[in-house]
Design an enzyme around this catalytic site. Structure first.
Site, PDB file in Angstrom:
ATOM      1  CG  ASP A  38      38.318  55.977 -40.394  1.00  0.00           C
ATOM      2  OD1 ASP A  38      39.186  56.813 -40.094  1.00  0.00           O
ATOM      3  OD2 ASP A  38      37.365  56.229 -41.156  1.00  0.00           O
TER       4      ASP A  38
ATOM      5  CG  ASP B 264      39.385  50.110 -42.862  1.00  0.00           C
ATOM      6  OD1 ASP B 264      38.773  50.894 -43.605  1.00  0.00           O
ATOM      7  OD2 ASP B 264      39.241  50.095 -41.622  1.00  0.00           O
TER       8      ASP B 264
END
Length: 268
Positions: free
Chosen positions: A37, A35
């Site tokens: 953020d 991922d």
């Protein structure tokens, strides 16, 4: 960005010697899916970019227009508003480049760069392509990633950053613009074909958020989900641990992930 250059990798990009460029590349055994953020970077890129606004915050009417499950639509409106307020491409780029990496993540990238023959890397993120590529380029690690799955975003002729949804899907658990489990399953199937039928020996999924649960459900007993400790993905995994086949290794720093990968490498 004076004074912050120590955050970033300055190792030269690795290229094969010219006499080896036509040799068949050795197949990497492991896939690492990240991922972005609050996993690669230590905050939300969407929040960080709002700091480029003259008042450094959104008006209440815009904040309150967000509807659950429609974040991509909301962010499209935010970028329109930023353009109307005269926020330039340079200001957005600068805000993205200043986002600090999550602790230990650059050490993890260094480790993965040193073992490129074993690890294939990809990103699956509900941020957008402009933010992710800008940050990875600045950090000197863009070349490590074979693929970035995220919402398309580019500047139009008027200088506005235009955001689009990544795809549509039928998963009821995920936001309408992105299901990371669909991304992971399609990528694994496609890469297996391209690799002459050879699957990855193991898949590692590194994340922090609620939308990182769905892809973790697709992992098998040899795979590992790395939830960032005390973030939503970790809390949800603890509550639903019985559903998961994969190993679960919570992490605070990228160093924790390096330690786990080193042990797995020693098992060969």
């Amino acid at each position: 960005m004076r004074g912050t250059t120590h955050h970033f990798l300055h190792t030269p990009k690795m290229t094969a010697p010219s006499n080896l460029t036509h040799a068949a590349p050795q197949q990497q055994r492991f896939l690492v899916l990240f991922d972005f953020d609050e996993t690669i970077i230590n905050e939300s890129s969407d929040d960080a970019v709002i700091s480029a606004l003259p008042g450094q915050q959104l008006p209440d009417w815009l904040k309150n227009s967000y509807r659950e499950g429609h974040y991509n639509e909301h962010m499209q409106k935010v970028l329109v508003y930023m353009a109307e307020q005269g926020v330039s491409k340079d200001s957005i780029q600068s805000a993205v480049e200043k986002i600090p990496p999550t602790p230990g993540l650059l050490n993890l990238f260094q480790y993965l760069q040193n073992h490129q023959q074993d690890f294939e890397l990809a990103v699956a993120s509900d941020a957008n392509m402009y933010f992710i590529e800008t940050w990875l380029e600045r950090a000197g690690v863009r070349h490590l990633f074979r693929k970035i799955f995220t919402n398309p975003a580019s500047f139009d002729a008027t200088g506005r950053l235009v955001l689009l949804p990544f795809h549509s899907h039928s998963c009821s658990c995920c936001p309408d613009n992105m299901c990371k489990q669909v991304i992971l399953r399609e990528y694994l199937a496609g890469r297996q074909k391209e690799r002459g039928g050879a699957p990855f020996q193991r898949v590692f999924y590194i994340g922090d958020g609620a939308n990182d649960i769905c892809p973790s459900l697709a992992l098998g007993p040899r795979d590992t989900a790395f939830p960032r400790r005390d973030f939503p993905m970790h809390r949800l995994l603890l509550a639903e641990e019985a559903k998961f086949k994969a190993n679960i290794v919570p992490w605070v720093s990228g160093e924790d992930i390096v330690d786990c990968l080193k042990k797995i490498m020693e098992e060969r």
